[in-house]
Every structure is written in C-alpha cells, then in structure tokens.
Design a protein around this motif. Structure first.
Motif, PDB file in Angstrom:
ATOM      1  N   SER A  73      64.158  30.904  72.407  1.00 30.06           N
ATOM      2  CA  SER A  73      63.286  31.826  71.677  1.00 30.06           C
ATOM      3  C   SER A  73      61.837  31.618  72.124  1.00 30.06           C
ATOM      4  O   SER A  73      61.456  30.542  72.561  1.00 30.06           O
ATOM      5  CB  SER A  73      63.416  31.605  70.167  1.00 30.06           C
ATOM      6  N   PRO A  74      61.027  32.642  72.015  1.00 28.50           N
ATOM      7  CA  PRO A  74      59.638  32.544  72.489  1.00 28.50           C
ATOM      8  C   PRO A  74      58.824  31.564  71.655  1.00 28.50           C
ATOM      9  O   PRO A  74      59.139  31.269  70.502  1.00 28.50           O
ATOM     10  CB  PRO A  74      59.106  33.967  72.348  1.00 28.50           C
ATOM     11  N   ARG A  75      57.788  31.071  72.257  1.00 32.06           N
ATOM     12  CA  ARG A  75      56.888  30.127  71.588  1.00 32.06           C
ATOM     13  C   ARG A  75      56.031  30.844  70.547  1.00 32.06           C
ATOM     14  O   ARG A  75      55.716  32.022  70.683  1.00 32.06           O
ATOM     15  CB  ARG A  75      55.972  29.464  72.608  1.00 32.06           C
ATOM     16  N   ILE A  76      55.652  30.105  69.521  1.00 32.02           N
ATOM     17  CA  ILE A  76      54.739  30.647  68.511  1.00 32.02           C
ATOM     18  C   ILE A  76      53.388  30.914  69.153  1.00 32.02           C
ATOM     19  O   ILE A  76      52.793  31.963  68.966  1.00 32.02           O
ATOM     20  CB  ILE A  76      54.616  29.669  67.319  1.00 32.02           C
ATOM     21  N   ALA A  77      52.908  29.947  69.896  1.00 34.40           N
ATOM     22  CA  ALA A  77      51.672  30.084  70.666  1.00 34.40           C
ATOM     23  C   ALA A  77      51.888  29.328  71.974  1.00 34.40           C
ATOM     24  O   ALA A  77      52.600  28.324  71.988  1.00 34.40           O
ATOM     25  CB  ALA A  77      50.492  29.504  69.903  1.00 34.40           C
ATOM     26  N   PRO A  78      51.289  29.778  73.075  1.00 37.11           N
ATOM     27  CA  PRO A  78      51.531  29.114  74.358  1.00 37.11           C
ATOM     28  C   PRO A  78      51.144  27.631  74.355  1.00 37.11           C
ATOM     29  O   PRO A  78      51.782  26.825  75.021  1.00 37.11           O
ATOM     30  CB  PRO A  78      50.645  29.892  75.332  1.00 37.11           C
ATOM     31  N   TRP A  79      50.138  27.266  73.599  1.00 33.00           N
ATOM     32  CA  TRP A  79      49.678  25.884  73.571  1.00 33.00           C
ATOM     33  C   TRP A  79      50.397  25.042  72.526  1.00 33.00           C
ATOM     34  O   TRP A  79      50.232  23.823  72.495  1.00 33.00           O
ATOM     35  CB  TRP A  79      48.176  25.853  73.308  1.00 33.00           C
TER      36      TRP A  79
END
Length: 81
Positions: free
Chosen positions: A27-33
């Motif tokens: 699943s995609p990240r909440i925020a890239p960092w």
C-alpha cells in the motif's frame, strides 16, 4: 571447488535463482518521508479504537465496583451516602 563448477562438471543444470519476495505491504506511504503505509495507519486506528473501548469498559466495571459492589459487600463505605 565451487558449487557452479561442480554442477557443470557433473552435467547438472544451474541452480535456479530464488524468486524475489514481494514487499509485505504494497500500500502507498502516508507521506514519502514517513516510513508508514496507509494500511499500517488503518491498523493503528483500529488498534487504538479497540483499546479505547476496552478502557471504557474497564472504567465502567471499576465504577460499578467502587459505587455498588464494594459498599454492598462491606468492603468500604461511601462518604456521601
């Protein structure tokens, strides 16, 4: 003698390479960092919600014990009644 040479000398085919494991959480990240995925965020919300309901239930049981069960059993008496 290395494994590859031994297999070649014996006429055996090369050993198959292990398949690369797929990422456990795609699943995609909440925020890239931020090293948390959206699925992990949803699991966190579910876990904390369940914990909150367990805490509310424990508080109700504690209140019933202090207010009704303890005085009825003679363990203590209430100061307001």
């Amino acid at each position: 003698m290395g494994e590859a040479k031994r297999r070649a000398d014996q006429g055996l085919p090369a050993r198959p390479k292990p398949a690369k494991a797929a990422p456990k959480d795609a699943s995609p990240r909440i925020a890239p960092w931020l090293p948390l995925s959206q699925r992990q965020g949803e699991q966190f919300v579910q876990l904390t919600t369940r914990g909150a309901w367990i805490g509310i239930g424990a508080l109700v049981v504690f209140w019933i014990t202090v207010r009704f069960i303890g005085p009825a059993a003679g363990w203590w008496s209430l100061s307001d009644g």
